[in-house]
Motif scaffolding. Sequence first.
Motif, PDB file in Angstrom:
ATOM      1  N   ILE A  19       9.752   9.374 -39.780  1.00  0.00           N
ATOM      2  CA  ILE A  19      10.936   9.098 -40.587  1.00  0.00           C
ATOM      3  C   ILE A  19      12.195   9.491 -39.838  1.00  0.00           C
ATOM      4  O   ILE A  19      13.189   8.762 -39.862  1.00  0.00           O
ATOM      5  CB  ILE A  19      10.833   9.811 -41.954  1.00  0.00           C
ATOM      6  CG1 ILE A  19       9.724   9.177 -42.773  1.00  0.00           C
ATOM      7  CG2 ILE A  19      12.153   9.756 -42.697  1.00  0.00           C
ATOM      8  CD1 ILE A  19       9.454   9.847 -44.083  1.00  0.00           C
ATOM      9  N   LEU A  20      12.180  10.607 -39.148  1.00  0.00           N
ATOM     10  CA  LEU A  20      13.360  11.051 -38.408  1.00  0.00           C
ATOM     11  C   LEU A  20      13.720  10.068 -37.309  1.00  0.00           C
ATOM     12  O   LEU A  20      14.891   9.733 -37.122  1.00  0.00           O
ATOM     13  CB  LEU A  20      13.118  12.438 -37.817  1.00  0.00           C
ATOM     14  CG  LEU A  20      14.292  13.029 -37.051  1.00  0.00           C
ATOM     15  CD1 LEU A  20      15.456  13.283 -37.990  1.00  0.00           C
ATOM     16  CD2 LEU A  20      13.890  14.301 -36.362  1.00  0.00           C
ATOM     17  N   ILE A  22      13.043   6.849 -37.193  1.00  0.00           N
ATOM     18  CA  ILE A  22      13.536   5.621 -37.817  1.00  0.00           C
ATOM     19  C   ILE A  22      14.960   5.812 -38.327  1.00  0.00           C
ATOM     20  O   ILE A  22      15.832   4.961 -38.100  1.00  0.00           O
ATOM     21  CB  ILE A  22      12.593   5.172 -38.945  1.00  0.00           C
ATOM     22  CG1 ILE A  22      11.257   4.724 -38.357  1.00  0.00           C
ATOM     23  CG2 ILE A  22      13.214   4.063 -39.778  1.00  0.00           C
ATOM     24  CD1 ILE A  22      10.170   4.519 -39.389  1.00  0.00           C
ATOM     25  N   VAL A  23      15.230   6.926 -38.991  1.00  0.00           N
ATOM     26  CA  VAL A  23      16.569   7.184 -39.530  1.00  0.00           C
ATOM     27  C   VAL A  23      17.581   7.309 -38.402  1.00  0.00           C
ATOM     28  O   VAL A  23      18.696   6.764 -38.488  1.00  0.00           O
ATOM     29  CB  VAL A  23      16.563   8.446 -40.425  1.00  0.00           C
ATOM     30  CG1 VAL A  23      17.968   8.898 -40.756  1.00  0.00           C
ATOM     31  CG2 VAL A  23      15.786   8.182 -41.693  1.00  0.00           C
ATOM     32  N   MET A  24      17.227   8.001 -37.328  1.00  0.00           N
ATOM     33  CA  MET A  24      18.158   8.153 -36.218  1.00  0.00           C
ATOM     34  C   MET A  24      18.429   6.818 -35.526  1.00  0.00           C
ATOM     35  O   MET A  24      19.576   6.521 -35.147  1.00  0.00           O
ATOM     36  CB  MET A  24      17.625   9.176 -35.225  1.00  0.00           C
ATOM     37  CG  MET A  24      17.702  10.591 -35.739  1.00  0.00           C
ATOM     38  SD  MET A  24      17.022  11.804 -34.600  1.00  0.00           S
ATOM     39  CE  MET A  24      18.077  11.609 -33.196  1.00  0.00           C
ATOM     40  N   MET A  26      18.242   3.805 -36.912  1.00  0.00           N
ATOM     41  CA  MET A  26      19.046   3.000 -37.828  1.00  0.00           C
ATOM     42  C   MET A  26      20.498   3.480 -37.868  1.00  0.00           C
ATOM     43  O   MET A  26      21.416   2.661 -37.920  1.00  0.00           O
ATOM     44  CB  MET A  26      18.436   3.022 -39.235  1.00  0.00           C
ATOM     45  CG  MET A  26      17.065   2.370 -39.316  1.00  0.00           C
ATOM     46  SD  MET A  26      17.058   0.656 -38.773  1.00  0.00           S
ATOM     47  CE  MET A  26      17.969  -0.097 -40.078  1.00  0.00           C
ATOM     48  N   ALA A  27      20.705   4.786 -37.846  1.00  0.00           N
ATOM     49  CA  ALA A  27      22.075   5.317 -37.837  1.00  0.00           C
ATOM     50  C   ALA A  27      22.788   4.928 -36.548  1.00  0.00           C
ATOM     51  O   ALA A  27      23.971   4.572 -36.564  1.00  0.00           O
ATOM     52  CB  ALA A  27      22.054   6.836 -37.998  1.00  0.00           C
ATOM     53  N   TYR A  30      23.675   1.268 -36.845  1.00  0.00           N
ATOM     54  CA  TYR A  30      24.736   1.100 -37.835  1.00  0.00           C
ATOM     55  C   TYR A  30      26.090   1.447 -37.236  1.00  0.00           C
ATOM     56  O   TYR A  30      27.052   0.676 -37.343  1.00  0.00           O
ATOM     57  CB  TYR A  30      24.457   1.967 -39.072  1.00  0.00           C
ATOM     58  CG  TYR A  30      25.612   2.004 -40.034  1.00  0.00           C
ATOM     59  CD1 TYR A  30      25.866   0.931 -40.884  1.00  0.00           C
ATOM     60  CD2 TYR A  30      26.451   3.104 -40.098  1.00  0.00           C
ATOM     61  CE1 TYR A  30      26.921   0.952 -41.767  1.00  0.00           C
ATOM     62  CE2 TYR A  30      27.518   3.137 -40.978  1.00  0.00           C
ATOM     63  CZ  TYR A  30      27.750   2.062 -41.804  1.00  0.00           C
ATOM     64  OH  TYR A  30      28.808   2.093 -42.678  1.00  0.00           O
TER      65      TYR A  30
END
Length: 68
Positions: A19-20, A22-24, A26-27, A30
């Motif tokens: 999850i970390l 993927i979130v990093m 995506m950020a 973005y």
Amino acid sequence: MLDIVTILTQIDDIMYYPILIIVMAMAGLYFTFKTKGVQIRLFGESVRQYSIFLASNVSVYCFKSWNR
């Protein structure tokens, strides 16, 4: 006590790493699109400014740099 640590470690392994990442990612995507790729567009300018700074032999202190 060992069972709690084992359970928490398993939850951490499942949630933290995939999850970390993927979130990093995506950020990063973005903010790259939001700023229109400023880190890529102005890379040459940052290298030029840094080379001018190195050639000037000026010392910059962390607290002094805030005062302009």
